[in-house]
Design an enzyme around this catalytic site. Structure first.
Site, PDB file in Angstrom:
ATOM      1  N   THR A  13       5.635 -17.499   5.291  1.00  0.00           N
ATOM      2  CA  THR A  13       4.655 -17.513   6.381  1.00  0.00           C
ATOM      3  C   THR A  13       3.540 -16.506   6.145  1.00  0.00           C
ATOM      4  O   THR A  13       2.416 -16.691   6.612  1.00  0.00           O
ATOM      5  CB  THR A  13       5.370 -17.229   7.719  1.00  0.00           C
ATOM      6  OG1 THR A  13       6.312 -18.269   7.938  1.00  0.00           O
ATOM      7  CG2 THR A  13       4.416 -17.181   8.892  1.00  0.00           C
ATOM      8  N   TYR A  26       3.199 -25.174  11.111  1.00  0.00           N
ATOM      9  CA  TYR A  26       2.342 -24.673  10.035  1.00  0.00           C
ATOM     10  C   TYR A  26       3.060 -24.903   8.721  1.00  0.00           C
ATOM     11  O   TYR A  26       4.244 -25.241   8.683  1.00  0.00           O
ATOM     12  CB  TYR A  26       2.037 -23.189  10.234  1.00  0.00           C
ATOM     13  CG  TYR A  26       3.253 -22.305  10.118  1.00  0.00           C
ATOM     14  CD1 TYR A  26       4.075 -22.086  11.220  1.00  0.00           C
ATOM     15  CD2 TYR A  26       3.598 -21.716   8.906  1.00  0.00           C
ATOM     16  CE1 TYR A  26       5.203 -21.303  11.120  1.00  0.00           C
ATOM     17  CE2 TYR A  26       4.729 -20.927   8.801  1.00  0.00           C
ATOM     18  CZ  TYR A  26       5.531 -20.715   9.908  1.00  0.00           C
ATOM     19  OH  TYR A  26       6.643 -19.949   9.789  1.00  0.00           O
ATOM     20  N   THR A  92      10.334 -15.097   5.496  1.00  0.00           N
ATOM     21  CA  THR A  92      11.299 -14.225   6.175  1.00  0.00           C
ATOM     22  C   THR A  92      12.700 -14.833   6.283  1.00  0.00           C
ATOM     23  O   THR A  92      13.673 -14.120   6.492  1.00  0.00           O
ATOM     24  CB  THR A  92      10.812 -13.862   7.596  1.00  0.00           C
ATOM     25  OG1 THR A  92      10.715 -15.063   8.370  1.00  0.00           O
ATOM     26  CG2 THR A  92       9.494 -13.137   7.557  1.00  0.00           C
ATOM     27  N   ASP A  93      12.795 -16.168   6.128  1.00  0.00           N
ATOM     28  CA  ASP A  93      14.088 -16.813   6.418  1.00  0.00           C
ATOM     29  C   ASP A  93      15.201 -16.388   5.459  1.00  0.00           C
ATOM     30  O   ASP A  93      16.358 -16.272   5.860  1.00  0.00           O
ATOM     31  CB  ASP A  93      13.936 -18.339   6.400  1.00  0.00           C
ATOM     32  CG  ASP A  93      13.204 -18.848   7.637  1.00  0.00           C
ATOM     33  OD1 ASP A  93      12.980 -18.057   8.566  1.00  0.00           O
ATOM     34  OD2 ASP A  93      12.849 -20.040   7.658  1.00  0.00           O
ATOM     35  N   LYS A 165      17.570 -10.623   9.396  1.00  0.00           N
ATOM     36  CA  LYS A 165      16.678 -11.315  10.333  1.00  0.00           C
ATOM     37  C   LYS A 165      17.512 -11.637  11.562  1.00  0.00           C
ATOM     38  O   LYS A 165      18.530 -12.327  11.466  1.00  0.00           O
ATOM     39  CB  LYS A 165      16.109 -12.591   9.701  1.00  0.00           C
ATOM     40  CG  LYS A 165      15.090 -13.266  10.600  1.00  0.00           C
ATOM     41  CD  LYS A 165      14.372 -14.417   9.933  1.00  0.00           C
ATOM     42  CE  LYS A 165      13.295 -14.962  10.865  1.00  0.00           C
ATOM     43  NZ  LYS A 165      12.551 -16.067  10.267  1.00  0.00           N
ATOM     44  N   GLU A 278      42.770  -6.512   7.094  1.00  0.00           N
ATOM     45  CA  GLU A 278      43.880  -6.752   8.010  1.00  0.00           C
ATOM     46  C   GLU A 278      45.173  -6.641   7.218  1.00  0.00           C
ATOM     47  O   GLU A 278      45.159  -6.815   5.987  1.00  0.00           O
ATOM     48  CB  GLU A 278      43.795  -8.176   8.564  1.00  0.00           C
ATOM     49  CG  GLU A 278      42.713  -8.338   9.581  1.00  0.00           C
ATOM     50  CD  GLU A 278      42.653  -9.754  10.122  1.00  0.00           C
ATOM     51  OE1 GLU A 278      43.249 -10.665   9.503  1.00  0.00           O
ATOM     52  OE2 GLU A 278      41.995  -9.940  11.146  1.00  0.00           O
TER      53      GLU A 278
HETATM   54  C1  SIN Z   1       8.772 -17.232   7.484  1.00  0.00           C
HETATM   55  O1  SIN Z   1       8.303 -16.801   6.445  1.00  0.00           O
HETATM   56  O2  SIN Z   1       8.764 -16.535   8.540  1.00  0.00           O
HETATM   57  C2  SIN Z   1       9.427 -18.584   7.619  1.00  0.00           C
HETATM   58  C3  SIN Z   1       9.246 -19.478   6.461  1.00  0.00           C
HETATM   59  C4  SIN Z   1       9.839 -18.931   5.211  1.00  0.00           C
HETATM   60  O3  SIN Z   1      10.854 -18.248   5.259  1.00  0.00           O
HETATM   61  O4  SIN Z   1       9.282 -19.241   4.132  1.00  0.00           O
END
Ligand code: SIN
Length: 322
Positions: A13, A26, A92-93, A165, A278
Site C-alpha cells: 500500500t 485500491y 503491511t499484510d 499487525k 505443558e
Molecule cells: C498494505 O500494504 O497495507 C496491504 C496490502 C499489502 O500488504 O501489500
C-alpha cells in the site's frame, strides 16, 4: 554527516494507488521506486537515497520467490562501504514475516528498516511518506545498528522479533509483543528505549533459497482429525499449530499429530500471550512457540529445519531464546 541509504522496494500500500482520494478499493504495488524516491525527494530529508525495485506486489503474494531476490540485494548493500543502511518498503499484510525472516538471516552491522503504509498514496491522509521519512530518520542513526531488523510504522519503532499487525484498518495497526516499541520517531526526532541488544552480530541462520515445507494448521471448534490429511503431504517437514488459547487442540488432533514423525510447534491463534511447555509436550514430541505467533513460529521452524536442527531440546531452546 548525511547518510547514504539504499531503498529496496517490494510494493504494498505504501506504493498503492486508488485513483481517487475517496475510493474504497485500491491497487497495492503501483508506484515504482524511481517515482517514489522523487516524491520522497520533495520532503527535504537529510539522506542520500538510491533505490532498486525488487518486486511491486501486494504482500499477500510475498514468499520465497521475492525473498530470494530481496535477501541477496540487502547483503550486497550491507557489504557496500558506500551504503550506511537499508530501507525495505513492503505491504503491511505480511510485513512481520519478511521482517522476522530477514532479522534471523542478516548480520546486525548496519541498520535495516522495513516500512509500509496503511493508506494508498492518493488517499486523504496517506501515511506512506510520513512513515518513510521516519524510516529514513531511523536508518540514518548509528544507534539503529545492533538491534536487528527494525520496523517503522507510524511513530513507533518495533523490533522484527516483536512486531505484529493487529488491526485491519487505520494507521495505528502495529504493535509489539512481548516487547512494545523499542523507540519513538518523527522525521525530526528519534528516541531509543534502551541500548542495542545484538551489537555487531553475524546472521543467526545461513540464507537458504530452499525453505522446507512447514504447514500452518489453525485449530477451531469442531476440527476433525481426519482433516489433517488435507494439510500434511509427503513434502511436509514440520507443522505449526495455531491452537486455541495457550496452543491447545482437540484430543483427536493432538494424538494424530503426536505420532507424526516431524516437529510440531504449538502456537496460539489468540492475538497475544505466551505459549509455554505443558507436561505432556515431552511425550507428544511437541515444541512450545513461547512468544512467537504462528506465522513467525513457522519462519523460525523453517530456518531451524533448513539448518539441520531436529533435536527436540535444541528446537525448544531456539523458541525459548526469542
Ligand atoms: C498494505 O500494504 O497495507 C496491504 C496490502 C499489502 O500488504 O501489500
Amino acid at each position: 554527516m548525511t547518510k547514504r541509504l539504499t531503498v529496496l522496494a517490494t510494493g504494498g500500500t505504501i506504493a498503492g494507488i486508488a485513483g481517487s482520494a475517496i475510493a474504497k478499493d485500491y491497487r497495492a504495488g503501483e508506484i515504482g521506486i524511481e517515482d517514489y524516491l522523487e516524491r520522497a525527494g520533495g520532503l527535504g530529508l537529510d539522506a542520500e537515497l538510491s533505490g532498486a525495485q525488487i518486486a511491486n506486489i501486494d504482500s499477500a503474494d510475498m514468499g520465497p520467490e521475492v525473498w530470494n531476490a530481496l535477501h541477496p540485494a540487502i547483503v550486497v548493500a550491507l557489504d557496500d562501504r558506500s551504503c550506511d543502511g537499508v530501507i525495505v518498503t513492503h505491504g503491511t499484510d505480511t510485513l512481520e514475516e519478511t521482517a522476522f525472516l530477514l532479522d534471523l538471516t542478516l548480520p546486525t552491522t548496519k541498520p535495516v528498516v522495513v516500512v509500509g503504509a496503511m493508506r494508498p498514496a492518493d488517499a486523504v491522509g496517506y501515511d506512506g511518506l510520513r512513515n518513510f521519512a521516519n524510516a529514513v530518520r531511523v536508518a540514518s542513526d548509528n544507534a539503529a545498528a545492533g538491534r536487528g531488523v527494525l520496523v517503522v510504522m507510524g511513530d513507533r519503532v518495533l523490533a522484527a522479533r516483536d512486531v505484529r499487525k493487529v488491526r485491519t484498518r487505520g494507521t495505528d495497526a502495529f504493535r509489539g509483543f512481548p516487547r512494545e516499541s523499542v523507540g519513538l520517531v518523527t522525521p525530526a526526532t528519534l528516541e531509543w528505549f534502551g541500548a542495542p541488544w545484538k551489537p555487531e552480530s553475524p546472521a543467526q541462520f545461513a540464507w537458504t533459497e530452499d525453505l522446507p515445507d512447514v504447514e500452518l494448521l489453525t485449530i477451531y471448534a469442531g476440527l476433525k482429525p481426519a482433516s489433517l490429511v488435507n494439510h500434511i503431504t509427503e513434502k511436509t517437514r514440520g507443522v505449526v499449530v495455531a491452537g486455541v488459547g495457550e496452543g491447545n487442540m482437540p484430543e483427536g488432533v493432538r494424538s494424530a499429530l503426536a505420532v507424526m514423525d516431524m516437529p510440531v510447534v504449538r502456537a496460539s491463534r489468540t492475538d497475544e500471550g505466551l505459549v509455554d511447555r505443558e507436561p505432556d509436550d515431552t511425550a507428544n514430541g511437541f515444541i512450545a512457540a513461547r512468544a512467537l505467533n504462528p506465522q513467525k513460529a513457522r519462519i523460525l521452524l523453517q530456518l531451524l529445519l533448513a539448518s539441520g536442527v531436529t533435536d527436540h531440546a535444541a528446537l525448544q531452546n531456539a523458541f525459548d531464546e526469542r
